[in-house]
Design a protein around this motif. Structure first.
Motif, PDB file in Angstrom:
ATOM      1  N   GLN A  20      22.293 -13.936  26.296  1.00 46.36           N
ATOM      2  CA  GLN A  20      22.881 -15.202  26.287  1.00 46.36           C
ATOM      3  C   GLN A  20      23.287 -15.816  24.973  1.00 46.36           C
ATOM      4  N   LEU A  21      24.121 -16.324  24.890  1.00 44.82           N
ATOM      5  CA  LEU A  21      24.693 -16.747  23.926  1.00 44.82           C
ATOM      6  C   LEU A  21      25.671 -18.011  24.228  1.00 44.82           C
ATOM      7  N   ARG A  22      25.276 -18.993  23.781  1.00 49.03           N
ATOM      8  CA  ARG A  22      25.804 -20.229  24.544  1.00 49.03           C
ATOM      9  C   ARG A  22      26.735 -21.160  23.134  1.00 49.03           C
ATOM     10  N   ILE A  23      27.600 -21.547  23.507  1.00 49.57           N
ATOM     11  CA  ILE A  23      28.679 -22.294  22.768  1.00 49.57           C
ATOM     12  C   ILE A  23      28.457 -23.483  23.739  1.00 49.57           C
ATOM     13  N   THR A  63      39.152 -24.523  23.097  1.00 53.14           N
ATOM     14  CA  THR A  63      38.949 -23.491  23.790  1.00 53.14           C
ATOM     15  C   THR A  63      38.715 -21.990  23.521  1.00 53.14           C
ATOM     16  N   VAL A  64      38.073 -21.935  23.855  1.00 54.85           N
ATOM     17  CA  VAL A  64      37.569 -20.365  23.148  1.00 54.85           C
ATOM     18  C   VAL A  64      38.577 -19.182  23.793  1.00 54.85           C
ATOM     19  N   SER A  65      38.612 -18.669  22.257  1.00 56.26           N
ATOM     20  CA  SER A  65      39.977 -17.228  22.683  1.00 56.26           C
ATOM     21  C   SER A  65      38.846 -15.981  22.958  1.00 56.26           C
ATOM     22  N   SER A  66      37.985 -16.103  21.999  1.00 52.69           N
ATOM     23  CA  SER A  66      37.412 -14.981  22.067  1.00 52.69           C
ATOM     24  C   SER A  66      35.768 -14.688  21.637  1.00 52.69           C
ATOM     25  N   VAL A  67      34.775 -14.048  21.525  1.00 50.93           N
ATOM     26  CA  VAL A  67      33.516 -14.142  21.607  1.00 50.93           C
ATOM     27  C   VAL A  67      32.987 -12.771  21.165  1.00 50.93           C
ATOM     28  N   THR A  68      32.685 -12.562  19.704  1.00 50.51           N
ATOM     29  CA  THR A  68      32.069 -10.914  20.167  1.00 50.51           C
ATOM     30  C   THR A  68      30.873 -11.323  19.977  1.00 50.51           C
ATOM     31  N   SER A 117      30.448 -25.777  28.383  1.00 54.51           N
ATOM     32  CA  SER A 117      30.276 -24.903  27.107  1.00 54.51           C
ATOM     33  C   SER A 117      30.200 -23.767  27.995  1.00 54.51           C
ATOM     34  N   HIS A 118      30.451 -22.428  26.978  1.00 61.42           N
ATOM     35  CA  HIS A 118      31.033 -20.831  27.149  1.00 61.42           C
ATOM     36  C   HIS A 118      29.532 -20.326  26.999  1.00 61.42           C
ATOM     37  N   THR A 119      29.224 -19.579  27.957  1.00 56.72           N
ATOM     38  CA  THR A 119      28.556 -18.376  27.472  1.00 56.72           C
ATOM     39  C   THR A 119      28.650 -17.133  28.115  1.00 56.72           C
ATOM     40  N   VAL A 120      27.885 -16.475  27.132  1.00 57.66           N
ATOM     41  CA  VAL A 120      28.703 -14.757  27.391  1.00 57.66           C
ATOM     42  C   VAL A 120      27.133 -14.049  27.344  1.00 57.66           C
ATOM     43  N   SER A 121      27.411 -13.479  27.499  1.00 55.14           N
ATOM     44  CA  SER A 121      25.761 -12.320  27.600  1.00 55.14           C
ATOM     45  C   SER A 121      26.066 -10.978  27.396  1.00 55.14           C
ATOM     46  N   PHE A 122      25.464 -10.467  27.087  1.00 53.39           N
ATOM     47  CA  PHE A 122      25.197  -9.268  26.199  1.00 53.39           C
ATOM     48  C   PHE A 122      23.752  -7.915  26.181  1.00 53.39           C
ATOM     49  N   ASP A 153      31.419 -10.768  26.951  1.00 57.15           N
ATOM     50  CA  ASP A 153      30.878 -10.566  28.243  1.00 57.15           C
ATOM     51  C   ASP A 153      30.116  -9.245  28.894  1.00 57.15           C
ATOM     52  N   ASN A 154      29.181  -9.939  29.261  1.00 60.74           N
ATOM     53  CA  ASN A 154      28.882  -8.152  29.880  1.00 60.74           C
ATOM     54  C   ASN A 154      28.325  -6.884  29.176  1.00 60.74           C
ATOM     55  N   SER A 155      28.061  -7.025  27.967  1.00 63.41           N
ATOM     56  CA  SER A 155      29.057  -5.451  26.695  1.00 63.41           C
ATOM     57  C   SER A 155      27.630  -5.551  26.748  1.00 63.41           C
TER      58      SER A 155
END
Length: 199
Positions: free
Chosen positions: A100-103, A12-17, A121-126, A20-22
């Protein structure tokens, strides 16, 4: 009886830098992610040039248009097998953008050392900083019959770093005093004498 432990647990993804939403993410920032367990490092790869996402075989994707176009990324750098960082390269991060960053997960996605991929997939937006805009000038551009005793002002869309006002100039060169009102984002220049006629 011989028993063999089989690792069938998905990482699992523990954290992304960036998170999300930063917002106001510096243009020089790298992108990083940490996982719950060690990864198979060759399952983490990027496309080095901008391309249509449909043609991108990479497992880490960066986009500004919801993954129609994927931007170029540098080679993942691993600090340990559970964390990696990537630098956007082609192009780098730009002002006034939402990314948008996607793993990628699932079949063909990022996997652990046993070959188990992320379940999904794990996606964050910044977003990056918004550049200031000039919203008003006094006098207006191309104004005529301006009073020779007028103060000159520039109003911006956001608070400004006053040290950058050293780059403001006039032609012909004027002498005078300047002031900045942070509550209205307005820079005012008051000439030390009347402006020249017919100039």
């Amino acid at each position: 009886v011989s028993l063999t432990n089989v690792d069938d647990l998905a990482p699992t993804v523990s954290s992304v830098t960036p998170a999300d939403n930063s917002t106001n993410i510096a243009l020089a920032s790298s992108l990083s992610a940490t996982f719950s367990e060690a990864l198979k490092t060759n399952s983490v790869y990027t496309n080095s040039n901008t391309t249509a996402c449909a043609n991108a075989s990479s497992t880490v994707l960066l986009s500004t248009d919801n993954f129609t176009t994927c931007l170029g990324l540098g080679t993942p750098a691993f600090s340990d097998n559970q964390s990696f960082s990537i630098v956007p390269t082609s192009p780098g991060l730009a002002y006034d953008k939402t990314y948008q960053l996607r793993i990628k997960g699932g079949t063909g996605g990022v996997s652990d050392t046993a070959g188990n991929p992320l379940a999904s997939s794990h996606t964050v937006s910044f977003s990056t900083p918004v550049r200031p805009r000039l919203t008003a000038t006094v006098p207006d551009n191309n104004s005529t019959a301006v009073s020779r005793y007028s103060a000159l002002s520039l109003t911006f869309s956001k608070d400004m770093n006053t040290q950058t006002f050293a780059g403001i100039s006039s032609s012909p060169q004027l002498q005078g005093t300047s002031a900045y009102t942070s509550s209205t984002y307005t820079y005012t220049f008051t000439p030390s004498g009347p402006l020249s006629d017919n100039t």
